[in-house]
Design an enzyme around this catalytic site. Structure first.
Site, PDB file in Angstrom:
ATOM      1  N   SER A 207       0.843  -1.182   0.000  1.00  0.00           N
ATOM      2  CA  SER A 207       0.000   0.000   0.000  1.00  0.00           C
ATOM      3  C   SER A 207       0.887   1.243   0.000  1.00  0.00           C
ATOM      4  CB  SER A 207      -0.975  -0.050   1.186  1.00  0.00           C
ATOM      5  OG  SER A 207      -2.083   0.770   0.954  1.00  0.00           O
TER       6      SER A 207
ATOM      7  N   HIS B  15      -6.287  -7.107   1.868  1.00  0.00           N
ATOM      8  CA  HIS B  15      -5.321  -6.083   1.499  1.00  0.00           C
ATOM      9  C   HIS B  15      -4.021  -6.316   2.277  1.00  0.00           C
ATOM     10  CE1 HIS B  15      -3.671  -2.317   0.224  1.00  0.00           C
ATOM     11  NE2 HIS B  15      -3.811  -1.720   1.397  1.00  0.00           N
TER      12      HIS B  15
END
Length: 195
Positions: free
Chosen positions: A42, A173
């Site tokens: 990320s 994620h």
């Protein structure tokens, strides 16, 4: 007009760590600084990509789910009908505000660069990009063409096996799924462990 990250210190901190390791030497650190890798997911995936692009001592860069401002092309993400991280909708704590001021909306097509060029800066060293289409915000539809364009640089030098990408869903994620273990292990084995 400023572009990119607000401060070079954001990626040069890794360089300073490598400086320190090199000054101490492998006798003390037991670290071979010719085989250093950097990875992150990320926001940290963005930072890993910038570290790998700007420090030639990094042998392997793995950017996992880096989203907009990472490997996803700003121009391509602007075209998306989905809610993706594009130049208008990113966290401007990470980037210079002037980037949005000068290149918002259709002005994105006037950018003097795009993220495929950032990826290509890693060449001739190794780069692995990991995506997760389950999170549309990450703009993997814009990372795919960026990766394809960047790979042409490795191909031009006859070293295309040093760059690859894998975009696979079905996991959380920043959670590396088992199906991606082999490609990650292959890159680590080859570029960090010389297997």
């Amino acid at each position: 007009m400023g572009l990119g990250l607000e401060s070079p210190d954001r990626w040069s901190a890794a360089g300073r760590l490598i400086d320190g390791l090199q000054q101490l030497g492998p006798e003390i650190t037991k670290i071979d600084t010719r085989h250093i890798g950097v990875t992150g997911c990320s926001y940290a995936g963005k930072m890993a990509l910038y570290c790998g692009a700007f420090d030639e001592r990094i042998a392997l860069t793995i950017a996992q789910e880096p989203g907009g401002g990472g490997a996803a092309a700003w121009r391509k993400s602007h075209e998306s009908k989905e809610n993706v991280e594009n130049i208008d909708k990113t966290d401007y704590h990470w980037f210079l505000e002037s980037q949005r001021e000068h290149f918002k909306g259709d002005s994105v097509y006037q950018l003097p660069y795009d993220q495929h060029e950032l990826c290509a800066m890693v060449c001739p060293r190794a780069l692995l990009l990991l995506g997760n289409p389950d999170y549309p915000w990450l703009a993997d539809d814009a990372m795919q063409p960026s990766a394809e364009a960047a790979k042409k640089v490795w191909e031009r030098f006859g070293i295309s096996d040093r760059m690859d990408w894998s975009i696979i869903g079905g996991h959380g994620h920043c959670q590396l799924p088992e199906v991606q273990f082999p490609i990650v292990e292959r890159f680590i084995d080859r570029f960090l462990l010389e297997k």
